[in-house]
Design an enzyme around this catalytic site. Structure first.
Site, PDB file in Angstrom:
ATOM      1  N   TYR A  32       0.821  -1.208   0.000  1.00  0.00           N
ATOM      2  CA  TYR A  32       0.000   0.000   0.000  1.00  0.00           C
ATOM      3  C   TYR A  32       0.853   1.255   0.000  1.00  0.00           C
ATOM      4  O   TYR A  32       2.069   1.188   0.181  1.00  0.00           O
ATOM      5  CB  TYR A  32      -0.976   0.000   1.182  1.00  0.00           C
ATOM      6  N   ARG A  51       7.949   3.969  -4.877  1.00  0.00           N
ATOM      7  CA  ARG A  51       8.028   3.067  -3.718  1.00  0.00           C
ATOM      8  C   ARG A  51       6.986   1.952  -3.824  1.00  0.00           C
ATOM      9  O   ARG A  51       7.256   0.804  -3.440  1.00  0.00           O
ATOM     10  CB  ARG A  51       7.844   3.858  -2.418  1.00  0.00           C
ATOM     11  N   ARG A  99      -9.059 -19.739  -1.375  1.00  0.00           N
ATOM     12  CA  ARG A  99      -7.950 -19.671  -0.421  1.00  0.00           C
ATOM     13  C   ARG A  99      -6.911 -20.763  -0.675  1.00  0.00           C
ATOM     14  O   ARG A  99      -7.219 -21.950  -0.709  1.00  0.00           O
ATOM     15  CB  ARG A  99      -8.489 -19.783   1.006  1.00  0.00           C
ATOM     16  N   HIS A 101      -2.297 -20.794  -0.138  1.00  0.00           N
ATOM     17  CA  HIS A 101      -1.117 -19.949   0.068  1.00  0.00           C
ATOM     18  C   HIS A 101      -0.439 -19.566  -1.246  1.00  0.00           C
ATOM     19  O   HIS A 101       0.098 -18.485  -1.379  1.00  0.00           O
ATOM     20  CB  HIS A 101      -0.100 -20.660   0.957  1.00  0.00           C
ATOM     21  N   GLU A 177      12.806   2.647  13.619  1.00  0.00           N
ATOM     22  CA  GLU A 177      11.894   3.728  13.217  1.00  0.00           C
ATOM     23  C   GLU A 177      10.724   3.759  14.174  1.00  0.00           C
ATOM     24  O   GLU A 177      10.712   3.036  15.163  1.00  0.00           O
ATOM     25  CB  GLU A 177      11.438   3.519  11.775  1.00  0.00           C
ATOM     26  N   LEU A 201      11.315   1.530   6.678  1.00  0.00           N
ATOM     27  CA  LEU A 201      10.658   2.001   5.460  1.00  0.00           C
ATOM     28  C   LEU A 201      11.371   3.280   5.001  1.00  0.00           C
ATOM     29  O   LEU A 201      11.696   4.146   5.820  1.00  0.00           O
ATOM     30  CB  LEU A 201       9.186   2.320   5.760  1.00  0.00           C
TER      31      LEU A 201
END
Ligand code: PDD
Length: 280
Positions: A32, A51, A99, A101, A177, A201
């Protein structure tokens, strides 16, 4: 009132739309971005999109569209929202599939929200905020802006329960961070911040502050530092897209930073940051 977007369609924020077999909510299998909009313009948009692509590549998420597609999509969403001061959350997940993996062979899912930006209470800027130290319990790929935020959420919640605003994460005493921010310390008019690696990040606001310091001839040293260095610093501040630059004046309820009030460097950088944003 904000708006939502899912796979080509704008919808009211309250509309329940995410299908049960969506990998974002089943696995956190996605990435995101958070983008701040000032005066109708997205701030450092190309850096955010770069990014986003770095994160997507790192989790082997194949994006069929290029950077200019996201550039146009985000600008369109701002227009549709009609909001001048807003924050955009853009999520891309590995799609909707039974579903399992293993990666499914389905298109990615793109969702967005554009919400009015409620500015941080000025009291936090004037008085500074309190923080706690918290062990960094995350995985080894914190440079990816992944939807998996459980350790960040737990750390932030722990901070709130101690009456604090942010959790400053550390690995064996070395500051990484914040739970949702990058951390800077000021010592003798020089800035120190943790260098980029897979442990943090690469914050866009962090980059904006470093660029600002270059302009102002303020030295920024990207070098690891410890809890002890932070406690003994003249000033500490956190940076992120939604809160910009926020002074931290106390840690763990016992360590006062400097005089326990926001320092001159932090105030100056916040003011200059505002000037850059609103200059044109
Ligand atoms: N988070 N580090 C972490 C773990 C973050 O979650 C964030 C931002 C930052 C600062 O990055 P930037 O300057 O690009 O916002 C650093 C956003 C605000 C969020 O998840 O809501």
């Amino acid at each position: 009132m904000g708006i939502g977007y899912i796979n080509g369609k704008y919808i009211p924020l309250t509309e329940p739309v995410i299908p049960i077999e969506e990998r974002g909510h089943q696995y956190g299998d996605g990435v995101y971005e958070v983008i701040r909009v000032y005066k109708g313009k997205p701030f450092m948009l190309s850096e955010h999109i770069d990014r986003l692509f770095i994160s997507a590549t790192a989790i082997k998420l194949q994006l069929e569209c290029n950077k200019s597609y996201f550039n146009d999509l985000i600008k369109q969403a701002i227009k549709v929202s009609g909001l001048l001061e807003s924050k955009i959350y853009l999520q891309i997940t590995r799609g909707i599939a039974p579903r399992n993996h293993l990666f499914p062979d389905v298109p990615v899912s793109i969702t967005m929200t554009v919400n009015e930006m409620i500015p941080l209470d000025p009291v936090f800027r004037e008085s500074g905020v309190k923080a706690i130290f918290h062990e960094d319990e995350r995985w080894a790929n914190c440079h990816i802006k992944s939807l998996n935020l459980l350790p960040n959420i737990l750390a932030k919640q722990a901070a709130q329960e101690m009456g604090c605003f942010e959790a400053i994460l550390h690995r064996d005493g070395w500051i990484t961070e914040g739970s949702s921010s990058n951390i800077f310390i000021v010592k003798n008019n020089e800035l120190y911040t943790t260098p980029l690696s897979n442990k943090i990040l690469a914050g866009i606001t962090r980059r904006a502050v470093i660029q600002l310091c270059e302009k102002l001839s303020i030295n920024v040293i990207q070098h690891p530092f410890r809890k002890k260095d932070l406690i003994e610093a003249d000033e500490v501040f956190m940076t992120n897209t939604t809160n910009e630059v926020v002074p931290i004046v106390e840690v763990d309820g016992i360590y006062k930073i400097g005089f326990g009030t926001p320092g001159n460097m932090t105030k100056r950088l916040y003011q200059q940051f505002q000037q850059e944003i609103y200059q044109d």
